[in-house]
Write a protein that holds these residues in place. Sequence first.
Motif, PDB file in Angstrom:
ATOM      1  N   PRO A  80      35.897  42.984  20.329  1.00 40.23           N
ATOM      2  CA  PRO A  80      36.523  42.401  21.520  1.00 40.23           C
ATOM      3  C   PRO A  80      36.606  43.352  22.707  1.00 40.23           C
ATOM      4  O   PRO A  80      36.875  44.541  22.540  1.00 40.23           O
ATOM      5  CB  PRO A  80      37.931  42.022  21.047  1.00 40.23           C
ATOM      6  N   ILE A  81      36.348  42.802  23.881  1.00 39.05           N
ATOM      7  CA  ILE A  81      36.555  43.519  25.144  1.00 39.05           C
ATOM      8  C   ILE A  81      37.923  43.121  25.708  1.00 39.05           C
ATOM      9  O   ILE A  81      38.694  43.948  26.165  1.00 39.05           O
ATOM     10  CB  ILE A  81      35.431  43.164  26.151  1.00 39.05           C
ATOM     11  N   PRO A 127      40.635  39.107  25.620  1.00 41.27           N
ATOM     12  CA  PRO A 127      40.804  37.925  24.750  1.00 41.27           C
ATOM     13  C   PRO A 127      39.616  36.957  24.747  1.00 41.27           C
ATOM     14  O   PRO A 127      39.492  36.162  23.825  1.00 41.27           O
ATOM     15  CB  PRO A 127      42.050  37.235  25.334  1.00 41.27           C
ATOM     16  N   VAL A 128      38.761  37.010  25.767  1.00 48.10           N
ATOM     17  CA  VAL A 128      37.658  36.037  25.791  1.00 48.10           C
ATOM     18  C   VAL A 128      36.271  36.655  25.660  1.00 48.10           C
ATOM     19  O   VAL A 128      35.317  35.960  25.335  1.00 48.10           O
ATOM     20  CB  VAL A 128      37.700  35.148  27.067  1.00 48.10           C
ATOM     21  N   ARG A 129      36.127  37.945  25.909  1.00 43.50           N
ATOM     22  CA  ARG A 129      34.803  38.569  25.884  1.00 43.50           C
ATOM     23  C   ARG A 129      34.652  39.521  24.701  1.00 43.50           C
ATOM     24  O   ARG A 129      35.621  40.122  24.266  1.00 43.50           O
ATOM     25  CB  ARG A 129      34.576  39.370  27.168  1.00 43.50           C
ATOM     26  N   TYR A 130      33.417  39.682  24.235  1.00 41.87           N
ATOM     27  CA  TYR A 130      33.173  40.604  23.132  1.00 41.87           C
ATOM     28  C   TYR A 130      31.740  41.093  23.156  1.00 41.87           C
ATOM     29  O   TYR A 130      30.872  40.493  23.799  1.00 41.87           O
ATOM     30  CB  TYR A 130      33.496  39.955  21.783  1.00 41.87           C
ATOM     31  N   ILE A 131      31.517  42.191  22.452  1.00 42.10           N
ATOM     32  CA  ILE A 131      30.151  42.702  22.256  1.00 42.10           C
ATOM     33  C   ILE A 131      29.664  42.183  20.904  1.00 42.10           C
ATOM     34  O   ILE A 131      30.383  42.243  19.910  1.00 42.10           O
ATOM     35  CB  ILE A 131      30.119  44.243  22.300  1.00 42.10           C
ATOM     36  N   ALA A 132      28.435  41.669  20.888  1.00 45.05           N
ATOM     37  CA  ALA A 132      27.875  41.077  19.671  1.00 45.05           C
ATOM     38  C   ALA A 132      26.461  41.605  19.464  1.00 45.05           C
ATOM     39  O   ALA A 132      25.960  42.396  20.270  1.00 45.05           O
ATOM     40  CB  ALA A 132      27.850  39.554  19.806  1.00 45.05           C
ATOM     41  N   GLN A 171      45.067  40.973  28.356  1.00 41.60           N
ATOM     42  CA  GLN A 171      44.795  39.783  29.156  1.00 41.60           C
ATOM     43  C   GLN A 171      43.339  39.819  29.622  1.00 41.60           C
ATOM     44  O   GLN A 171      42.718  40.873  29.657  1.00 41.60           O
ATOM     45  CB  GLN A 171      45.728  39.717  30.380  1.00 41.60           C
ATOM     46  N   LYS A 172      42.825  38.651  29.975  1.00 44.45           N
ATOM     47  CA  LYS A 172      41.457  38.562  30.481  1.00 44.45           C
ATOM     48  C   LYS A 172      41.282  39.481  31.691  1.00 44.45           C
ATOM     49  O   LYS A 172      42.098  39.445  32.619  1.00 44.45           O
ATOM     50  CB  LYS A 172      41.178  37.105  30.879  1.00 44.45           C
ATOM     51  N   ILE A 173      40.240  40.287  31.684  1.00 39.73           N
ATOM     52  CA  ILE A 173      39.981  41.190  32.800  1.00 39.73           C
ATOM     53  C   ILE A 173      39.513  40.350  33.983  1.00 39.73           C
ATOM     54  O   ILE A 173      38.588  39.540  33.860  1.00 39.73           O
ATOM     55  CB  ILE A 173      38.893  42.230  32.427  1.00 39.73           C
ATOM     56  N   LYS A 174      40.173  40.495  35.133  1.00 34.69           N
ATOM     57  CA  LYS A 174      39.856  39.678  36.294  1.00 34.69           C
ATOM     58  C   LYS A 174      38.742  40.330  37.100  1.00 34.69           C
ATOM     59  O   LYS A 174      38.745  41.524  37.353  1.00 34.69           O
ATOM     60  CB  LYS A 174      41.086  39.519  37.199  1.00 34.69           C
TER      61      LYS A 174
END
Lengths: 234, 234
Positions: free
Chosen positions: B33-34, B36-41, B119-122
């Motif tokens: 996870p980066i 809550p919504v983004r991640y490295i895959a 939190q989501k990075i803006k």
Amino acid sequence: TIADAVMDFLQSGGRKPLAGRRAIVTSGPTHEPIDPVRYIANRSSGKQGHAIAAALARLGAETILVSGPSGEPVPSGVSMVRVETAREMLAACEAALPADIAVCAAAVADWRIDCEAVQKIKKEGGALPSLALTENPDILATLSRLASGRPSLVVGFAAETEKVVEHAVAKLGRKGCDWIVANDVAPASGTFGGHDNRVHLISADGAEDWPKMSKQEVAGRLAGRIARYFEDRT
Amino acid sequence: TIADAVMDFLQSGGRKPLAGRRAIVTSGPTHEPIDPVRYIANRSSGKQGHAIAAALARLGAETILVSGPSGEPVPSGVSMVRVETAREMLAACEAALPADIAVCAAAVADWRIDCEAVQKIKKEGGALPSLALTENPDILATLSRLASGRPSLVVGFAAETEKVVEHAVAKLGRKGCDWIVANDVAPASGTFGGHDNRVHLISADGAEDWPKMSKQEVAGRLAGRIARYFEDRT
């Protein structure tokens, strides 16, 4: 599903209020490559965007679905263009113009890796690789600000984990779109990958809170509102 | 499939040469996870690891499959533990010990984000976010170097896009495992997500080139070699 189709049919009185209109819908995540095997992704499943494309098509719109990687099936009556990155998604949207309606439901990556590696980055290289980022094109803002050929109605989505309506109202002005569908994607909400959604419809008229409902119901209601928008104009 | 089961049965003479042995197999990618919504895959599908778990179970091994996010079905006769990150995968492997066999087929992320955002990075924060990375635990090396309770046979995978055998031979020594199954995952090879694989089996005895075959066939052949290893020792 058949139930959805019956519901839409009953709601629309069997009419095709969007017949003769053309719609572009974006859906799913984008994947931004780091090297040949790694990428940055996000938790969007494509369920909401695909459902909106299906609902617009059922109301008679000629619908082009531009989708990032998603396991969702192609909705019937919809033309599908598959893409991976934000840049590919913008190019596919531009190629699909002109359109009366654009609904940007995809969770487009804000950033990509500045310099994608041609070979797999080796762990044994010594230093940690630095992931320098660069900003991706903003598809919603680009479509909203087209000097010529702007779709009559441009709808964005805002996926927020906090201050959902406040962030969405700010986004509406910043992007230049007409409506924003704002939803809460905090992990506890279960929205990403889940079946239900709780959204707020933000327009120049203010914010409307919709109750929690299935993504299919959100799609049907949004498509109905889009149909009404065009009816009110004629 | 039934055909696979029949083939394995014929090849093994219907015996269960791994009965009484316990195997841990890792499979799939990990997601790091980066926010809550983004991640490295990464592009691992889990097909190869899941097929190996199925093949070991068919030869009688009590098999625990520790899998990252994958759309592959749970093979019959296998116990499955689902994980997301490299740290979760290591913890699940350690919890599954003791074992006679460990096959590390997962494409474990080498790095994770140093400080995951709550939190989501803006995008509108101004500066680009910097993705500072930190090294993930090395599951293959950890299992290979266990001071007590090391599995008798530890098999690693090497996914390379260039100098496949050379990199794999180096990896064998560096990790302390017994065998390496090396494969070419360059995009042109179609290995990640595809049905076929072309591998090299690297051990202290040298490198063996296997012809291109399905991932099921690679799994069956590897399971057969594992069974022979234990027969030769007794």
